[in-house]
Design a protein around this motif. Structure first.
Motif, PDB file in Angstrom:
ATOM      1  N   VAL A 181      52.494  39.931  29.683  1.00  0.00           N
ATOM      2  CA  VAL A 181      51.881  41.164  29.201  1.00  0.00           C
ATOM      3  C   VAL A 181      52.972  42.239  29.071  1.00  0.00           C
ATOM      4  O   VAL A 181      52.934  43.086  28.196  1.00  0.00           O
ATOM      5  CB  VAL A 181      50.741  41.606  30.153  1.00  0.00           C
ATOM      6  N   ASN A 196      43.064  35.421  41.023  1.00  0.00           N
ATOM      7  CA  ASN A 196      43.913  36.486  41.576  1.00  0.00           C
ATOM      8  C   ASN A 196      43.177  37.315  42.626  1.00  0.00           C
ATOM      9  O   ASN A 196      43.776  37.771  43.600  1.00  0.00           O
ATOM     10  CB  ASN A 196      44.449  37.374  40.454  1.00  0.00           C
ATOM     11  N   TYR A 230      49.601  42.754  34.215  1.00  0.00           N
ATOM     12  CA  TYR A 230      48.147  42.583  34.144  1.00  0.00           C
ATOM     13  C   TYR A 230      47.778  41.344  34.946  1.00  0.00           C
ATOM     14  O   TYR A 230      48.357  40.276  34.722  1.00  0.00           O
ATOM     15  CB  TYR A 230      47.689  42.426  32.681  1.00  0.00           C
ATOM     16  N   HIS A 231      46.840  41.492  35.883  1.00  0.00           N
ATOM     17  CA  HIS A 231      46.439  40.335  36.692  1.00  0.00           C
ATOM     18  C   HIS A 231      44.940  40.056  36.637  1.00  0.00           C
ATOM     19  O   HIS A 231      44.454  39.224  37.401  1.00  0.00           O
ATOM     20  CB  HIS A 231      46.896  40.520  38.145  1.00  0.00           C
ATOM     21  N   GLY A 232      44.209  40.752  35.771  1.00  0.00           N
ATOM     22  CA  GLY A 232      42.803  40.392  35.619  1.00  0.00           C
ATOM     23  C   GLY A 232      41.883  41.585  35.516  1.00  0.00           C
ATOM     24  O   GLY A 232      42.282  42.730  35.711  1.00  0.00           O
ATOM     25  N   HIS A 233      40.609  41.271  35.200  1.00  0.00           N
ATOM     26  CA  HIS A 233      39.668  42.343  34.847  1.00  0.00           C
ATOM     27  C   HIS A 233      38.744  42.774  35.985  1.00  0.00           C
ATOM     28  O   HIS A 233      37.932  43.688  35.814  1.00  0.00           O
ATOM     29  CB  HIS A 233      38.831  41.909  33.640  1.00  0.00           C
ATOM     30  N   ASP A 254      51.632  34.408  39.683  1.00  0.00           N
ATOM     31  CA  ASP A 254      50.524  34.334  38.729  1.00  0.00           C
ATOM     32  C   ASP A 254      50.982  33.442  37.573  1.00  0.00           C
ATOM     33  O   ASP A 254      51.819  33.839  36.755  1.00  0.00           O
ATOM     34  CB  ASP A 254      50.184  35.756  38.252  1.00  0.00           C
ATOM     35  N   VAL A 305      48.781  32.104  35.452  1.00  0.00           N
ATOM     36  CA  VAL A 305      47.584  32.004  34.603  1.00  0.00           C
ATOM     37  C   VAL A 305      47.958  31.764  33.138  1.00  0.00           C
ATOM     38  O   VAL A 305      47.293  31.001  32.430  1.00  0.00           O
ATOM     39  CB  VAL A 305      46.708  33.271  34.776  1.00  0.00           C
ATOM     40  N   GLN A 306      49.040  32.390  32.678  1.00  0.00           N
ATOM     41  CA  GLN A 306      49.459  32.162  31.284  1.00  0.00           C
ATOM     42  C   GLN A 306      50.532  31.084  31.192  1.00  0.00           C
ATOM     43  O   GLN A 306      50.634  30.395  30.186  1.00  0.00           O
ATOM     44  CB  GLN A 306      50.044  33.458  30.701  1.00  0.00           C
ATOM     45  N   SER A 319      37.944  31.645  36.613  1.00  0.00           N
ATOM     46  CA  SER A 319      38.758  32.455  35.704  1.00  0.00           C
ATOM     47  C   SER A 319      40.032  32.878  36.430  1.00  0.00           C
ATOM     48  O   SER A 319      40.091  32.841  37.679  1.00  0.00           O
ATOM     49  CB  SER A 319      37.990  33.709  35.271  1.00  0.00           C
ATOM     50  N   GLY A 320      41.007  33.298  35.638  1.00  0.00           N
ATOM     51  CA  GLY A 320      42.252  33.795  36.219  1.00  0.00           C
ATOM     52  C   GLY A 320      41.989  35.001  37.118  1.00  0.00           C
ATOM     53  O   GLY A 320      42.630  35.176  38.158  1.00  0.00           O
ATOM     54  N   SER A 321      41.028  35.832  36.717  1.00  0.00           N
ATOM     55  CA  SER A 321      40.707  37.013  37.527  1.00  0.00           C
ATOM     56  C   SER A 321      40.163  36.596  38.891  1.00  0.00           C
ATOM     57  O   SER A 321      40.571  37.131  39.926  1.00  0.00           O
ATOM     58  CB  SER A 321      39.666  37.888  36.814  1.00  0.00           C
ATOM     59  N   LYS A 342      43.844  29.995  32.526  1.00  0.00           N
ATOM     60  CA  LYS A 342      43.700  29.783  31.079  1.00  0.00           C
ATOM     61  C   LYS A 342      43.786  28.336  30.554  1.00  0.00           C
ATOM     62  O   LYS A 342      42.808  27.829  30.035  1.00  0.00           O
ATOM     63  CB  LYS A 342      44.695  30.661  30.333  1.00  0.00           C
TER      64      LYS A 342
HETATM   65  C1  LIG Z   1      48.748  36.972  33.682  1.00  0.00           C
HETATM   66  C2  LIG Z   1      47.254  36.996  33.730  1.00  0.00           C
HETATM   67  N1  LIG Z   1      46.650  36.900  34.918  1.00  0.00           N
HETATM   68  C3  LIG Z   1      45.301  36.908  35.013  1.00  0.00           C
HETATM   69  C4  LIG Z   1      44.508  37.020  33.894  1.00  0.00           C
HETATM   70  C5  LIG Z   1      43.013  37.041  34.022  1.00  0.00           C
HETATM   71  O1  LIG Z   1      42.462  35.849  33.580  1.00  0.00           O
HETATM   72  P1  LIG Z   1      40.957  35.774  33.036  1.00  0.00           P
HETATM   73  O2  LIG Z   1      40.880  36.527  31.763  1.00  0.00           O
HETATM   74  O3  LIG Z   1      40.723  34.286  32.903  1.00  0.00           O
HETATM   75  O4  LIG Z   1      40.081  36.355  34.091  1.00  0.00           O
HETATM   76  C6  LIG Z   1      45.115  37.109  32.623  1.00  0.00           C
HETATM   77  C7  LIG Z   1      44.291  37.228  31.395  1.00  0.00           C
HETATM   78  O5  LIG Z   1      44.720  37.585  30.334  1.00  0.00           O
HETATM   79  C8  LIG Z   1      46.524  37.101  32.548  1.00  0.00           C
HETATM   80  O6  LIG Z   1      47.149  37.200  31.365  1.00  0.00           O
END
Ligand SMILES: Cc1ncc(COP(=O)(O)O)c(C=O)c1O
Length: 451
Positions: free
Chosen positions: A218, A117, A140-143, A246, A248-249, A112-114, A278
């Motif tokens: 974001v 990162n 936003y860089h992840g959860h 980043d 990811v998007q 995953s992107g999270s 993503k």
């Molecule tokens: C810019 C960015 N980085 C990281 C993430 C985290 O990715 P993931 O939801 O696949 O963990 C997101 C998710 O929306 C994101 O928009």
């Protein structure tokens, strides 16, 4: 064996009962139940077709047959972890390497992107021996917990800012500190990062990394001003830190001409770490970190194995390879440029007819339309944005909003989005905005005077 089919009401009731309510639904008043999809179209349980302008994940189109075939064939043959030798992971890493600058030649596959990162943060901290991180406002860089800590978009609503995290202004030339009329906003915004780093040093702390989305999405589809990233990278590196892009998007050709959004900052600009996610697996969980030999070596030298049970497995990599093949075969980057340019031109025309459209920005199939009640004050037209999203759903078009005030309508559809789809979206928005202007003139009344 066919799965039991639930009515929409049963699904909704079970979802409310069984799934954590912080996992939100689109259109929570009346959610849509999607049962199948193809290309840029989603179909609900009654067969009604929706045009998807949201999913940058289903990059080459929902359920693309070539991706499904590649996944099924590899699934039928072998799926294991990366502790065995396998061709797919090396062939895929090699294909990704061909899209990146020469220096970014070592890859770690994750899910995953999270995860990407979080690993980038570990790499940066291990390599530099420093802890502190600079991020952009609203990022936003992840959860994961580590990433909530470096995501102002989240931590401002939670426990607040940690002492090792430092927030630089979003380089937004539409409504930020330095605007279009500034002679060199790239340099001016980069200098805000330089000043922040000086403050960090005065506190006796040291920078490990600067994290930035290559086109802050974001934050509201913000185009980083020319020269910003190379200058920031210079300041961050001279402070002993690394530059993390980043993607990811924004990666994988979403912007059309460039495969990676950081390339917009010039041919010579190269981040130290790139994170991706993503779109990589067209919906299959596949993500990655690319970095330099030096950074990877420092991570290896700590003597601790990096093991990720699912990351880089043969099925994921077969899917990743198939996605790159489809992109080339169907010239989806060319399509992103052609259709994205057309869509942006139509939005600009719409802007001349509807005062509520304050700004139109973005590149390729990654566009933002910012709604404001007042073009001078740039007061966010959040209610109009919210209502527009709801009304578009009635027209069977799915779009989302972003930005600090949720007043930026965001377009990041599957890359097979067509000129006809673009025409339809714009004519529906035109109709809805005309109707709101005529029939709901007081919609934003409460917002008057808001900055
Ligand atoms: C810019 C960015 N980085 C990281 C993430 C985290 O990715 P993931 O939801 O696949 O963990 C997101 C998710 O929306 C994101 O928009």
């Amino acid at each position: 064996m066919a799965l039991k089919t639930l009515s929409k009401e049963e699904t909704h009731a079970m979802r409310k009962r069984l799934i954590g309510q912080s996992c939100r639904l689109f259109y929570s008043d009346n959610p849509v139940k999607i049962v199948r999809a193809r290309g840029q179209y989603l179909f609900d349980e009654e067969g009604t077709r929706y045009l998807d302008c949201i999913s940058n994940v289903h990059h080459v189109g929902h359920c693309h047959p070539r991706i499904t075939e590649a996944a099924a064939a590899q699934m039928d043959l072998l799926n294991t972890n990366t502790r065995f030798l396998h061709d797919n992971i090396v062939l895929y890493a090699n294909r990704l390497a061909s899209t990146l600058p020469r220096q970014l030649c070592v890859f770690y596959f994750v899910n995953s992107g999270s995860e990407a990162n979080d690993l980038a943060l570990r790499l940066a901290q291990q390599y530099t021996g420093n802890e502190d991180v600079v991020v952009l406002d609203h990022a936003y860089h992840g959860h994961l917990k580590s990433l909530i800590d470096i995501s102002p978009y989240k931590f401002r609503k939670l426990t607040g800012q940690k002492e090792w995290v430092h927030v630089a202004p979003l380089p937004d030339t539409y409504r930020g500190l330095y605007r279009e009329d500034h002679p060199d906003p790239g340099q001016a915004y980069a200098d805000t990062v330089r000043d922040l780093i000086e403050e960090v040093h005065e506190k006796g702390r040291k920078i490990s990394a600067f994290f930035v989305e290559s086109l802050p999405s974001v934050g509201g589809q913000i185009i980083l001003p020319r020269g910003y990233s190379p200058k920031v990278a210079e300041y961050v590196r001279s402070a002993g830190g690394v530059f993390v892009a980043d993607e990811v998007q924004t990666g994988f050709g979403r912007l059309g001409r460039h495969f990676w959004a950081f390339e917009q900052q010039g041919e010579d600009f190269c981040p130290d770490i790139v994170t991706m996610g993503k779109p990589m697996g067209n919906g299959h969980p596949l993500a990655c970190v690319a970095t330099t030999e030096e950074i990877a070596k420092a991570f290896t030298d700590n003597g601790v194995e990096y093991f990720n049970t699912f990351g880089g497995n043969p099925v994921s990599c077969a899917i990743g390879l198939a996605l790159l093949d489809v992109m080339e075969k169907e010239d989806l980057r060319g399509n992103a440029t052609r259709v994205g340019t057309h869509l942006k031109m139509l939005f600009r025309k719409l802007q001349s007819r509807h005062h509520v459209i304050g700004d139109v920005r973005g590149v390729g199939l990654f566009l933002g339309v910012e709604l404001v009640t007042d073009r001078e004050k740039k007061t966010p037209a959040t209610k109009t944005a919210d209502l527009l999203v709801k009304r578009l759903k009635e027209k069977r078009i799915c779009v989302s909003t972003d930005g600090p005030w949720e007043n930026v309508i965001k377009f990041k559809p599957p890359m097979c989005f067509s000129v006809d789809d673009a025409d339809l979206v714009v004519s529906c928005i035109d109709g809805i905005l005309t109707d709101l202007e005529q029939n709901c003139p007081d919609l934003e009344k409460d917002n008057i005077g808001r900055d």
